[in-house]
Design a protein around this motif. Structure first.
Motif, PDB file in Angstrom:
ATOM      1  N   ALA A 306      24.307 -29.804 -65.634  1.00 19.56           N
ATOM      2  CA  ALA A 306      24.278 -30.872 -66.643  1.00 19.56           C
ATOM      3  C   ALA A 306      23.276 -30.554 -67.751  1.00 19.56           C
ATOM      4  N   ALA A 307      22.118 -29.997 -67.370  1.00 19.51           N
ATOM      5  CA  ALA A 307      21.089 -29.655 -68.355  1.00 19.51           C
ATOM      6  C   ALA A 307      21.549 -28.517 -69.260  1.00 19.51           C
ATOM      7  N   VAL A 308      22.249 -27.528 -68.686  1.00 24.66           N
ATOM      8  CA  VAL A 308      22.760 -26.405 -69.476  1.00 24.66           C
ATOM      9  C   VAL A 308      23.817 -26.888 -70.453  1.00 24.66           C
ATOM     10  N   ARG A 309      24.728 -27.756 -69.972  1.00 22.14           N
ATOM     11  CA  ARG A 309      25.761 -28.301 -70.865  1.00 22.14           C
ATOM     12  C   ARG A 309      25.131 -29.101 -72.001  1.00 22.14           C
ATOM     13  N   SER A 310      24.075 -29.851 -71.675  1.00 19.40           N
ATOM     14  CA  SER A 310      23.384 -30.639 -72.697  1.00 19.40           C
ATOM     15  C   SER A 310      22.704 -29.739 -73.726  1.00 19.40           C
ATOM     16  N   LEU A 311      22.154 -28.610 -73.254  1.00 17.07           N
ATOM     17  CA  LEU A 311      21.471 -27.670 -74.147  1.00 17.07           C
ATOM     18  C   LEU A 311      22.458 -26.982 -75.075  1.00 17.07           C
TER      19      LEU A 311
END
Length: 319
Positions: A306-311
Motif C-alpha cells: 500500500a505504501a509503495v502504491r501510494s508513493l
C-alpha cells in the motif's frame, strides 16, 4: 599468471574470478549488473516508503529500512569490483583497496546476522506479548538495538581485517575469487594463521551460531502461540506478519550454511566444478539475496504494498 618474488612483500592481488570460464563472463556481467540495479531500486524504494509513510513508522519497518540500507551497502562494496573484473583482462586490486573491500563486506554480513535476530525478537514480542509490545519495543529500545548491530558488525570486521592484512604475503598473490573474500586471502599468507582461524571461529559463533539459536527459539515460541489461536483465519493473519522475515532468514542462513558446510570433492573433475560453485554460491549470497529481500517484503506485506502504491501514484490521483 604471475607470482610475487618470494622475498618481497605483495603490493597487490590478482582476482581470478571467472578467468577460467571466459564464455561465462559476458553472461554474468549482464546478469549481475541487472541484479545490482534491481537491488538499488527495490531497496531504495523500501527505504523511502519507511521514511515517508507515517503508517510504517514502527519498529518492524525501522529494522526493514536498516536491512535495505545494509543490502545496498553490502552489494556496493563488492558488485562494482565484480562487474569490472568481467570487463578487464587484468584483474588486479591494490593491497589497501583489498583491505577496504574486505572490511566493508565483512561488516555488512556481520551486521545483517545480528539485525535479522533483532527482527525476530520484534516479531516474537508482537505475536507472543502484543499488549506489552508498545512498551517493550519503544523508540528508546529499537533504535539502540539496530545501532548495536551496526557497531558490533563493524567492530568484528575491523578486528578480522586487521588480523588478516597484517600477515605477510610474500608468495602467490592470486586470489581465487571475485573479491577479497577473507578466507581466500588467508590462503595466500606465508605465516601461521592459527590466530586468525581461532578468532574467526569465535566470531562465527557470535554472529552465526548465537543468532541462529535465538531466531530458532523465537520462532518456536511464535509458532506455539500461533497454533493456540482457535480460528484458521486468525492463525493465517498472525503468521503472515512474520512470514516475510522467516523467508529472508531461511534464504540468508541457508545459503551461508550450504556455502561453508558442504563437503569437499576429492576427484579432479569434481574439484573443478566445486571451484566454480565455491565462487558462484557466494555471488548468489551477495547479490541474489539482497535483490529478493525487497521483493519478498513487498509481495508478502500489505502495508508495504500500500505504501509503495501510494508513493508511485501520481499526485492528486484517486482510485
Amino acid at each position: 599468471m604471475e607470482k610475487a618474488n618470494e622475498t618481497s612483500p605483495v603490493m597487490g592481488f590478482i582476482l581470478l574470478g571467472l578467468s577460467a570460464h571466459p564464455k561465462l563472463e559476458r553472461t554474468f556481467f549482464v546478469l549481475i549488473l541487472l541484479m545490482y540495479l534491481v537491488i538499488l531500486l527495490g531497496n531504495g524504494v523500501l527505504i523511502l516508503v519507511t521514511i515517508l509513510d507515517s503508517r510504517l513508522h514502527t519498529p518492524m519497518y525501522f529494522f526493514l529500512g536498516n536491512l535495505s540500507f545494509l543490502d545496498i551497502c553490502y552489494t556496493t562494496s563488492s558488485v562494482p569490483l565484480v562487474v569490472d573484473s568481467f570487463l578487464t583482462s587484468r584483474k588486479t586490486i591494490s593491497f589497501s583497496a583489498c583491505a577496504v573491500q574486505m572490511a566493508l563486506s565483512y561488516a555488512m554480513a556481520g551486521t545483517e546476522c545480528l539485525l535479522l535476530s533483532m527482527m525476530a525478537f520484534d516479531r516474537y514480542v508482537a505475536i507472543c506479548n502484543p499488549l506489552r509490545y508498545p512498551v517493550i519495543m519503544n523508540k528508546a529500545a529499537y533504535v539502540p538495538m539496530a545501532a548495536s548491530s551496526w557497531v558490533a558488525g563493524s567492530t568484528a570486521s575491523m578486528v578480522q581485517t586487521s588480523l588478516a592484512m597484517r600477515l605477510p604475503f610474500c608468495g602467490d598473490n592470486i586470489i581465487n575469487h571475485f573479491t577479497c573474500e577473507i578466507l581466500a586471502v588467508l590462503k595466500l599468507a606465508c605465516a601461521d594463521i592459527s590466530v586468525n582461524v581461532i578468532s574467526m571461529g569465535v566470531t562465527n559463533v557470535i554472529f552465526l551460531g548465537v543468532p541462529v539459536l535465538f531466531i530458532s527459539f523465537s520462532y518456536v515460541l511464535i509458532l506455539d502461540t500461533i497454533l493456540r489461536i482457535p480460528s484458521v483465519e486468525g492463525r493465517r493473519k498472525t503468521f503472515s506478519t512474520c512470514s516475510a522475515h522467516l523467508t529472508v532468514v531461511v534464504i540468508f542462513y541457508g545459503t551461508l550454511f550450504f556455502m561453508y558446510g558442504k563437503p569437499k570433492s576429492k576427484d579432479s573433475m569434481g574439484a573443478d566444478k566445486e571451484d566454480l560453485s565455491d565462487k558462484l554460491i557466494p555471488l548468489f549470497y551477495g547479490v541474489v539475496t539482497p535483490m529478493l529481500n525487497p521483493i519478498i517484503y513487498s509481495l508478502r506485506n500489505k502495508d508495504v504494498k500500500a505504501a509503495v502504491r501510494s508513493l508511485l501514484r501520481p499526485k492528486g490521483f484517486t482510485q
